[in-house]
Scaffold this active site. Structure first.
Site, PDB file in Angstrom:
ATOM      1  N   LEU A  37       0.844  -1.176  -0.131  1.00 31.47           N
ATOM      2  CA  LEU A  37      -0.185   0.158   0.032  1.00 31.47           C
ATOM      3  C   LEU A  37       1.005   1.057   0.064  1.00 31.47           C
ATOM      4  O   LEU A  37       1.752   1.314   0.896  1.00 31.47           O
ATOM      5  CB  LEU A  37      -0.825  -0.027   1.101  1.00 31.47           C
ATOM      6  CG  LEU A  37      -2.238  -0.647   1.135  1.00 31.47           C
ATOM      7  CD1 LEU A  37      -2.933  -0.513   2.624  1.00 31.47           C
ATOM      8  CD2 LEU A  37      -2.943  -0.257   0.070  1.00 31.47           C
ATOM      9  N   ASP A  38       0.552   2.280  -0.736  1.00 35.54           N
ATOM     10  CA  ASP A  38       1.383   3.309  -0.943  1.00 35.54           C
ATOM     11  C   ASP A  38       1.454   4.189   0.492  1.00 35.54           C
ATOM     12  O   ASP A  38       0.336   3.912   1.180  1.00 35.54           O
ATOM     13  CB  ASP A  38       0.865   4.331  -1.973  1.00 35.54           C
ATOM     14  CG  ASP A  38       0.924   3.991  -3.429  1.00 35.54           C
ATOM     15  OD1 ASP A  38       2.039   2.894  -3.423  1.00 35.54           O
ATOM     16  OD2 ASP A  38       0.238   4.219  -4.179  1.00 35.54           O
TER      17      ASP A  38
END
Length: 290
Positions: A37-38
């Site tokens: 996940l960024d």
């Protein structure tokens, strides 16, 4: 300690930092997450501990559910609000047009990964190349969207959000960028929450701070529970040693009554062996979890 922790990754942390925190809290070195996940994104990030790290690929294969926020009338080098943002000056689209355009993303399509992504090409992360001002050709990848619908949209500001159910490897930023291009105004992603991945839901997730305060045991999901969607298959004692030792069993007394596919393998006492696969005329232990 073998199992999966359904972590809620908070905004501002990298997925690597979450793994490092779990290692510190659990005291276990063998830890891995199930899909990056960024840093600016938040939501469900299952983290595998101990022997459960063997299940990473199986968990990652599950469908993802995202809630994404967007803003029309802007573009960005990173396709989101966290890069170099520019106003396009183009008219903002109408509600009916946005609703209709979103449906064009349904089904199986191909998508080119953005340069600002963690995907590796020739040993280097794409975002590393992008930060150096480089752009290289990327191969389009097959993605699948099973559901996408608008949650809300304000025509006066061009801001809104939608819910997306999609396959692994789908870049939501790219969908929003494509949406903006389709409607002629440009668009950037302003927020992203992963609501679910596979069988892991946001409502059942835990933050790192709660995990540390309340203890790992309360939140560790056993491997058998993680594999609950797999049909159970009890291996008869007469074939148990063969299966456990990696032999591909062809004996029709065992194989003929089993349909092709993947199974949660158990011994006669209910102990988890791993993932069994029945393919062609054989049954074997595809993934040993003992």
């Amino acid at each position: 300690m073998n199992g999966v922790l359904n972590i809620y990754k908070e905004r501002g942390m990298t997925s690597f930092q979450v793994v490092a925190s779990v290692k510190r809290i659990t005291g276990i070195k063998k830890v891995g997450h199930t899909g990056t996940l960024d840093p600016e994104a938040e939501g469900v990030l299952p983290v595998c501990v101990g022997r459960a790290t063997k299940l990473v690929d199986y968990i990652m294969d599950g469908e993802k559910i995202y809630r994404a926020s967007f803003q029309f009338g802007k573009i960005s080098d990173t396709l989101d609000a966290f890069g170099e943002v520019q106003e396009t000056g183009e008219p903002l689209p109408k509600l009916a047009n946005v609703t209709e355009a979103l449906q064009s993303f349904m089904g199986t399509t191909k998508q080119i990964p953005p340069m600002f992504s963690a995907l590796k090409v020739q040993g280097k992360r794409l975002y590393e190349l992008a930060r150096d001002g480089k752009e290289i050709p990327r191969e389009a990848r097959v993605i699948h969207v099973s559901e996408i619908h608008l949650i809300d949209y304000d025509e006066s500001s061009g801001e809104g959000s939608f819910l997306l159910c999609c396959s692994k490897g789908t870049y939501v930023r790219s969908i929003i960028d494509d949406l903006g291009r389709m409607l002629g105004s440009g668009a950037i992603m302003t927020g992203l929450v992963r609501e679910a991945t596979g069988g892991f839901q946001k409502d059942a997730s835990v933050t790192l701070s709660r995990l540390e305060q309340e203890g790992v045991e309360k939140y560790l999901i056993g491997m058998e529970e993680v594999l609950k969607s797999f049909p159970a298959l009890i291996v008869p004692d007469v074939f148990l040693n063969l299966i456990v030792n990696g032999v591909k069993v062809k004996d029709q007394r065992l194989v003929s009554s089993i349909k092709a596919g993947l199974y949660k393998g158990l011994d006669g006492q209910g102990k988890l062996l791993g993932i069994l696969e029945r393919t062609e005329d054989i049954l074997y232990l595809k993934l040993n979890l003992m």
